[in-house]
Design an enzyme around this catalytic site. Sequence first.
Site, mmCIF file in Angstrom:
data_model
loop_
_atom_site.group_PDB
_atom_site.id
_atom_site.type_symbol
_atom_site.label_atom_id
_atom_site.label_comp_id
_atom_site.label_asym_id
_atom_site.label_seq_id
_atom_site.Cartn_x
_atom_site.Cartn_y
_atom_site.Cartn_z
ATOM 1 N N ASP A 185 1.917 -5.408 6.010
ATOM 2 C CA ASP A 185 2.482 -4.217 5.377
ATOM 3 C C ASP A 185 2.137 -3.021 6.263
ATOM 4 O O ASP A 185 1.039 -2.488 6.229
ATOM 5 C CB ASP A 185 1.915 -4.049 3.966
ATOM 6 C CG ASP A 185 2.470 -2.790 3.272
ATOM 7 O OD1 ASP A 185 3.066 -1.953 3.962
ATOM 8 O OD2 ASP A 185 2.270 -2.666 2.047
ATOM 9 N N LYS A 227 8.441 4.327 4.527
ATOM 10 C CA LYS A 227 8.000 5.702 4.771
ATOM 11 C C LYS A 227 8.695 6.368 5.965
ATOM 12 O O LYS A 227 9.792 6.861 5.825
ATOM 13 C CB LYS A 227 6.480 5.747 4.915
ATOM 14 C CG LYS A 227 5.761 5.401 3.600
ATOM 15 C CD LYS A 227 4.322 5.820 3.644
ATOM 16 C CE LYS A 227 3.499 5.262 2.487
ATOM 17 N NZ LYS A 227 3.718 5.953 1.221
ATOM 18 N N PHE A 268 -3.265 -1.604 -1.277
ATOM 19 C CA PHE A 268 -2.243 -0.794 -1.947
ATOM 20 C C PHE A 268 -0.895 -1.148 -1.341
ATOM 21 O O PHE A 268 -0.644 -0.901 -0.169
ATOM 22 C CB PHE A 268 -2.492 0.721 -1.814
ATOM 23 C CG PHE A 268 -1.495 1.491 -2.637
ATOM 24 C CD1 PHE A 268 -1.733 1.734 -3.981
ATOM 25 C CD2 PHE A 268 -0.289 1.913 -2.095
ATOM 26 C CE1 PHE A 268 -0.794 2.394 -4.777
ATOM 27 C CE2 PHE A 268 0.663 2.564 -2.884
ATOM 28 C CZ PHE A 268 0.407 2.810 -4.217
HETATM 29 C C1 LIG Z 1 0.726 0.257 2.628
HETATM 30 C C2 LIG Z 1 1.726 0.683 1.586
HETATM 31 N N1 LIG Z 1 2.581 -0.217 1.090
HETATM 32 C C3 LIG Z 1 3.513 0.114 0.175
HETATM 33 C C4 LIG Z 1 3.596 1.403 -0.308
HETATM 34 C C5 LIG Z 1 4.624 1.748 -1.350
HETATM 35 O O1 LIG Z 1 5.635 2.541 -0.820
HETATM 36 P P1 LIG Z 1 6.605 3.363 -1.792
HETATM 37 O O2 LIG Z 1 5.770 4.443 -2.422
HETATM 38 O O3 LIG Z 1 7.665 3.916 -0.895
HETATM 39 O O4 LIG Z 1 7.132 2.400 -2.807
HETATM 40 C C6 LIG Z 1 2.716 2.372 0.178
HETATM 41 C C7 LIG Z 1 2.769 3.760 -0.327
HETATM 42 O O5 LIG Z 1 1.836 4.524 -0.228
HETATM 43 C C8 LIG Z 1 1.752 1.998 1.146
HETATM 44 O O6 LIG Z 1 0.878 2.887 1.641
#
Ligand SMILES: Cc1ncc(COP(=O)(O)O)c(C=O)c1O
Length: 406
Positions: A230, A259, A145
């Site tokens: 990530d 975040k 994700f």
């Molecule tokens: C590992 C990871 N990458 C990217 C994102 C995307 O972040 P955003 O919702 O701020 O676009 C999330 C969101 O849950 C995430 O958990």
Amino acid sequence: MTSVANLTAPAVQEAEQYTAHNYHPLPVVIAEAEGAWVTDVDGRRYLDCLAGYSALNFGHRHPALIAAAHEQLDRVTLTSRAFLHDQFGPFCRELARLAGKDLVLPMNSGAEAVETAIKVSRKWGYKVKGVPDGRATIIVADGNFHGRTTTIVSFSTDPEARADYGPYTPGFVVVPYGDLDALAAAIDDTTVAVLLEPIQGEAGVLVPPRGYLPGVRRLCTERGVLFVADEIQSGLGRTGATFACDDEQVVPDMYVLGKALGGGIVPVSAVAANREILGVLRPGEHGSTFGGNPLACAVARAVIGLLETGEPQARAREVGARLHERLAGLVGQGLTAVRGRGLWAGIDIDPALMTGREASVRLMARGVLAKDTHGSTLRLAPPLVVTAEEIDVAVDALAEVLRSAA
Ligand SMILES: Cc1ncc(COP(=O)(O)O)c(C=O)c1O
């Protein structure tokens, strides 16, 4: 506090009526929050065990973060990147130092930072590695994700996130998460990057086998491929370290952060990498109106200040040990498995008992807010300011929910 009116029902109804139904929130309407606790419009208090999917690692309205925001609100909030401002250089320097990298590129949402990492990896592939134009591929993991843009959902393996959004962006290869042989076999001359979550959050807090991340690091180095981690959800203290990769002393080529970097106040995301990678970008080739704005930088600097003390990480380790010890005691008592690290747990509930959604509704009735993910899995990710006693409150509530369904 005694409730004088039921304000929850009309507020839920109003949101239902006027919002696209792209979320299915629990029927709780939050009006105030402090630390690990939130209060709803009817005065009921709940222990927040989701923490904005880790965007609230430092709790709601952390005094140092709120003070930084207030101070900046009284000075300047937005300049655009057409001009510099006095928070920008210090923010980039401090985040680069925290990440141990030369350069930082700030954006806003996590998805934008992932998009940035994808664009930079491809450009690096063409300009530095010499991949023929238009041929670059990026290897990602099954169950990933990384956000919700059309390019990112193109390589999602979750039908809910991906279906009906085609045509999809090409150039991604999906391999099983945790499988080094599959990764080694998938790398070829067109591979520019391996993009992974060091712990897969949305998939249910899946921790890869020990040795996997060091193995990815080794393969990427040997084959001339960028390792992009990530750490949007796993990073900034959640697992008991600044980055989840730290646990196995792995240093990726690029960190993707978001975040908690915004302190639960403003969206702040960034990628951090060395000059030979982020240096491929020239003026006009990438950007964002709000990326690196003064308010974002001021709050993020205060976040970095908290992380530099090491206290949030230490708390995640100490109180997280309590969380995992207590949850382990429920395996066989309604839970089939518990995973995670630090103040982060993926809990599999016996599907014969209830779904994750049902569990989160029943926990809410007992004053604990948590979020289900696929099927019967529940995620717990309380703010890192939570105490051991509060962890006991949450786990006791879960135990009651499981007992009452047995
Ligand atoms: C590992 C990871 N990458 C990217 C994102 C995307 O972040 P955003 O919702 O701020 O676009 C999330 C969101 O849950 C995430 O958990």
